[in-house]
Write a protein that holds these residues in place. Structure first.
Motif, PDB file in Angstrom:
ATOM      1  N   ASP A 489       0.829  -1.189  -0.136  1.00 50.24           N
ATOM      2  CA  ASP A 489       0.025  -0.087  -0.070  1.00 50.24           C
ATOM      3  C   ASP A 489       1.135   1.228  -0.170  1.00 50.24           C
ATOM      4  O   ASP A 489       1.893   1.536   0.697  1.00 50.24           O
ATOM      5  N   PRO A 490       0.403   2.184  -0.689  1.00 50.08           N
ATOM      6  CA  PRO A 490       1.359   3.515  -0.952  1.00 50.08           C
ATOM      7  C   PRO A 490       1.296   4.252   0.393  1.00 50.08           C
ATOM      8  O   PRO A 490       2.596   4.587   0.764  1.00 50.08           O
ATOM      9  N   GLY A 491       0.413   3.984   1.322  1.00 48.58           N
ATOM     10  CA  GLY A 491       0.359   4.881   2.584  1.00 48.58           C
ATOM     11  C   GLY A 491       1.668   3.706   3.443  1.00 48.58           C
ATOM     12  O   GLY A 491       2.146   4.565   4.354  1.00 48.58           O
ATOM     13  N   GLU A 492       1.516   2.725   3.310  1.00 45.13           N
ATOM     14  CA  GLU A 492       2.695   2.027   4.177  1.00 45.13           C
ATOM     15  C   GLU A 492       4.099   2.164   3.629  1.00 45.13           C
ATOM     16  O   GLU A 492       5.028   2.319   4.385  1.00 45.13           O
ATOM     17  N   LEU A 493       4.390   2.124   2.227  1.00 38.76           N
ATOM     18  CA  LEU A 493       5.573   2.632   1.862  1.00 38.76           C
ATOM     19  C   LEU A 493       5.780   3.876   2.302  1.00 38.76           C
ATOM     20  O   LEU A 493       7.006   4.153   2.743  1.00 38.76           O
ATOM     21  N   ALA A 494       4.988   4.814   2.302  1.00 34.83           N
ATOM     22  CA  ALA A 494       5.295   6.169   2.566  1.00 34.83           C
ATOM     23  C   ALA A 494       5.551   6.280   4.124  1.00 34.83           C
ATOM     24  O   ALA A 494       6.637   7.134   4.412  1.00 34.83           O
ATOM     25  N   LEU A 495       5.045   5.415   4.988  1.00 36.77           N
ATOM     26  CA  LEU A 495       5.228   5.529   6.317  1.00 36.77           C
ATOM     27  C   LEU A 495       6.712   5.058   6.653  1.00 36.77           C
ATOM     28  O   LEU A 495       7.264   5.547   7.198  1.00 36.77           O
ATOM     29  N   ILE A 496       7.010   3.885   5.817  1.00 36.82           N
ATOM     30  CA  ILE A 496       8.307   3.382   5.952  1.00 36.82           C
ATOM     31  C   ILE A 496       9.299   4.490   5.611  1.00 36.82           C
ATOM     32  O   ILE A 496      10.477   4.691   6.216  1.00 36.82           O
ATOM     33  N   LYS A 497       9.254   5.169   4.550  1.00 39.88           N
ATOM     34  CA  LYS A 497      10.264   6.148   3.961  1.00 39.88           C
ATOM     35  C   LYS A 497      10.133   7.375   5.365  1.00 39.88           C
ATOM     36  O   LYS A 497      11.339   7.979   5.556  1.00 39.88           O
ATOM     37  N   THR A 498       9.158   7.723   6.033  1.00 39.51           N
ATOM     38  CA  THR A 498       9.317   8.643   6.964  1.00 39.51           C
ATOM     39  C   THR A 498      10.135   8.080   7.960  1.00 39.51           C
ATOM     40  O   THR A 498      10.922   8.772   8.504  1.00 39.51           O
TER      41      THR A 498
END
Length: 583
Positions: A489-498
RNA sequence: GCGCCCGUAGCUCAGCUGGAUAGAGCAGCGGCCUUCUAAGCCGCUGGUCGCAGGUUCGAGUCCUGCCGGGCGCGCCA
């Protein structure tokens, strides 16, 4: 892993390769350039201005250089896309598997995530609070204390060896005033009517207990010579106040490694010898000061006095080290104190002061420069006013201290964690509004609550997972080995990047000596996590726990756990205890 | 008078040491609760970055000068 450090190396290698092959100038790698996350994530994961930075020296247009660097970068296995944009920025997109591997970094580090060695064990001295031992701490001291303590923890986190230090001003006129103030109460207790409290003495109730102690000795102090009285009353009074100060600070979670007493610097001759050494160096001499222009002091008398020649180091005027009665000024002992710090071998000194001492910064920098020939850095951090309100109405009076809001009152009302976190939600040099009602609110307006709630939710999800799945290993080690490719999920990957940006944020906050930046990071991380959580309300397939799909759930729980660790890592720097639930 | 700090959306403030189209929260308007805690989330509206120059490929960020606010200016600390 610090992703940006990693890619800075890779970019530098690519640049070296390009210049070697292309006959560009040899020393391009000496040019400073940045590798950071672009503001707009659609541009890519990582952005660098290397081509712009190097273009002048290379004698080639930035976009041209960028194109060549990009072909080198593209060879790297985690790089999935490169673009040259705008005037010559290079945007890099990294593979999902690269990012997923960062999640394992977090899980393996736990709440130590973000630690690094960039401080290389260099010794830094952080001096803070240093309130006079003549009265209880007020809310402004709390700010300086929390700031200094968090800064110290932050520096330790990135590999500095830190000493936390308190300078006790237990000499000079204010101790005489303290002694007289206690004596006044003592006389009253012994029935020797002292009349009104004279101007300049301390009115607070907090001295009564010390006076009572002396009163138990009977009348013996009534006729004691003023000298011995000042010695005894001043000493016991300041010791008692310091003990109380240390109690307040201890309850706020602040402890010091080292106390230096001004009195000792006088007694052991340090003040005299340091001033003498500066005199031999040509930094101290006799002179006559001009009266300050425009201010017109009433009793100005041109007077020959001993001056520290701070004008030679960028100060506006030279500063006296002796008073007219021949005793040392406060400044003189502060010179000795900084010499003492320097002699203990620090590569950097940090002083945390109230903003009302701003006029003092130049002369202190001058002192450190004079004493070390510029080898030791001094950074003075000024903490601005704290305005205490309740429902927006200013709170002023203290029952105990008379004129200000004490640290103790606020601490007892809101607790250590709330007090500490709020103190770090503003830059140190900006005024801070502290609303006693608002900081206790359980709403998103309240950053302490908001961040703690995110941590509590991460714990809650894990508790629920334990109930949902029997015999599943939910330790960090096990989660790190889960099938992270489930995270799509894009939200999950974005969270990882954060999460992956955390080490870099810690590092820049440490280098800037600005812990408040981490408060903003944590708020943003919390917001992102709450958002992802809520997606599960609308699309059950995005919930962290999907009962019929354990491997997906484990991967998501790995992310949840990593969020919890990162928040805990930040809260620990702040000296705030992460909470597991908020019922 | 001089020095230091501050001036960014109606309000409170971020802005990673000079980068791309200046961000967040509150307030205002409109959505989302048979819930892994709605104590929350999503969307819309909102800007001459105090003013004027300068430096350069590029300025909210650096320099100069004004304007406005705070703090300080020998023998307190």
């Amino acid at each position: 892993m610090n992703v940006f450090h990693e890619f800075k190396k890779i970019v530098a290698e690519s640049l070296a390769e390009v210049s070697r092959r292309g006959g560009l100038s040899e020393d391009l790698d000496a040019q400073p350039f940045t590798v950071e996350a672009p503001k707009d994530p659609r541009r890519g994961d990582i952005s660098t201005n290397v081509a712009l930075a190097v273009s002048r020296l290379a004698g080639a247009p930035p976009r041209h250089i960028a194109e060549r660097i990009v072909t080198e970068l593209a060879r790297h296995e985690s790089v999935t896309r490169t673009d040259v944009a705008g005037p010559g920025f290079i945007n890099i997109r990294l593979s999902d598997s690269f990012w997923r591997a960062r999640l394992a970094d977090v899980l393996n580090a736990g709440d130590t995530y973000g630690e690094s060695g960039i401080g290389q064990g260099q010794r830094v001295n952080v001096e803070y609070v240093s309130a006079n031992p003549t009265g209880p701490l007020h809310i402004g001291h709390a700010r300086g204390g929390v700031f200094g303590d968090a800064l110290a923890a932050l520096l330790e986190k990135v590999g500095y060896e830190v000493t936390r230090e308190y300078y006790v001003n237990d000499a000079g006129a204010q101790i005489v005033a303290l002694a007289d103030s206690i004596y006044h109460r003592y006389r009253a207790l012994r029935g020797d009517n002292p009349g009104e409290l004279p101007e300049g003495l301390y009115p607070g109730e907090y001295l009564n207990e010390t006076a009572e102690q002396f009163a138990r000795d009977g009348d013996k102090w009534l006729d004691a010579p003023r000298e011995t009285r000042i010695e005894s009353f001043g000493r016991r009074g300041s010791e008692r106040m310091l003990a109380e100060i240390r109690k307040d600070l201890g309850d706020l979670g602040i402890r010091f490694d080292h106390f230096v007493h001004e009195r000792d610097l006088h007694r052991d001759g340090t003040v005299a010898s340091v001033i003498d050494a500066l005199r031999k160096k040509g930094c101290v001499a006799e002179g006559i000061l001009e009266p300050p222009k425009g201010k017109r002091p009433e009793n100005w008398l041109p007077r020959k006095q001993t001056l520290f020649l701070s004008k030679n180091f960028g100060d506006d005027v030279d500063r006296p080290v002796t008073k007219s009665d021949g005793t040392w000024t406060y400044f003189a002992s502060d010179i000795a104190y900084h010499h003492d710090k320097i002699s203990r071998g620090y590569s950097e000194l940090i002083d945390v002061w109230g903003a009302d001492h701003g006029g003092y910064v130049k002369r202190m920098s001058a002192v450190v420069e004079a004493l070390t020939d510029g080898d030791v850095a001094l950074d003075v951090k000024l903490c601005q006013l704290v305005r205490v309100t309740r429902d927006g109405v200013p709170v002023k009076m203290s029952k105990r201290a008379g004129t200000f809001v004490t640290l103790r009152e606020v601490l007892d009302e809101v607790g250590k964690d709330v007090l500490r976190f709020i103190m770090l939600t503003r830059r140190n040099d900006a005024p801070l509004d502290f609303d006693l009602s608002k900081v206790m609110e359980q709403s998103k307006d309240n950053p302490v609550f908001y961040v703690q709630y995110a941590h509590a939710r991460s714990c809650s999800a894990l508790r629920n997972a334990r109930a949902a799945f029997d015999d599943v290993d939910l330790t960090a080690e096990a989660l790190a080995k889960s099938d992270l490719t489930c995270l799509t999920d894009p939200g999950e990957l974005a969270l990882i990047k954060t999460l992956a940006a955390w080490p870099q944020s810690v590092e820049t906050a440490a280098q800037a000596h600005e812990p408040h930046r981490l408060a903003f990071f944590l708020s943003e991380l919390a917001a992102e996590f709450h958002a992802q959580w809520n997606k599960g309300n609308e699309s059950p397939s995005l919930r962290f726990i999907v009962a019929e799909n354990p491997s997906l759930s484990l991967a998501r729980l790995a992310l949840v756990r990593a969020v919890g660790f990162t928040i805990a890592s930040g809260l620990r720097i702040f000296g705030v205890e992460p909470v597991d639930e908020m019922r």
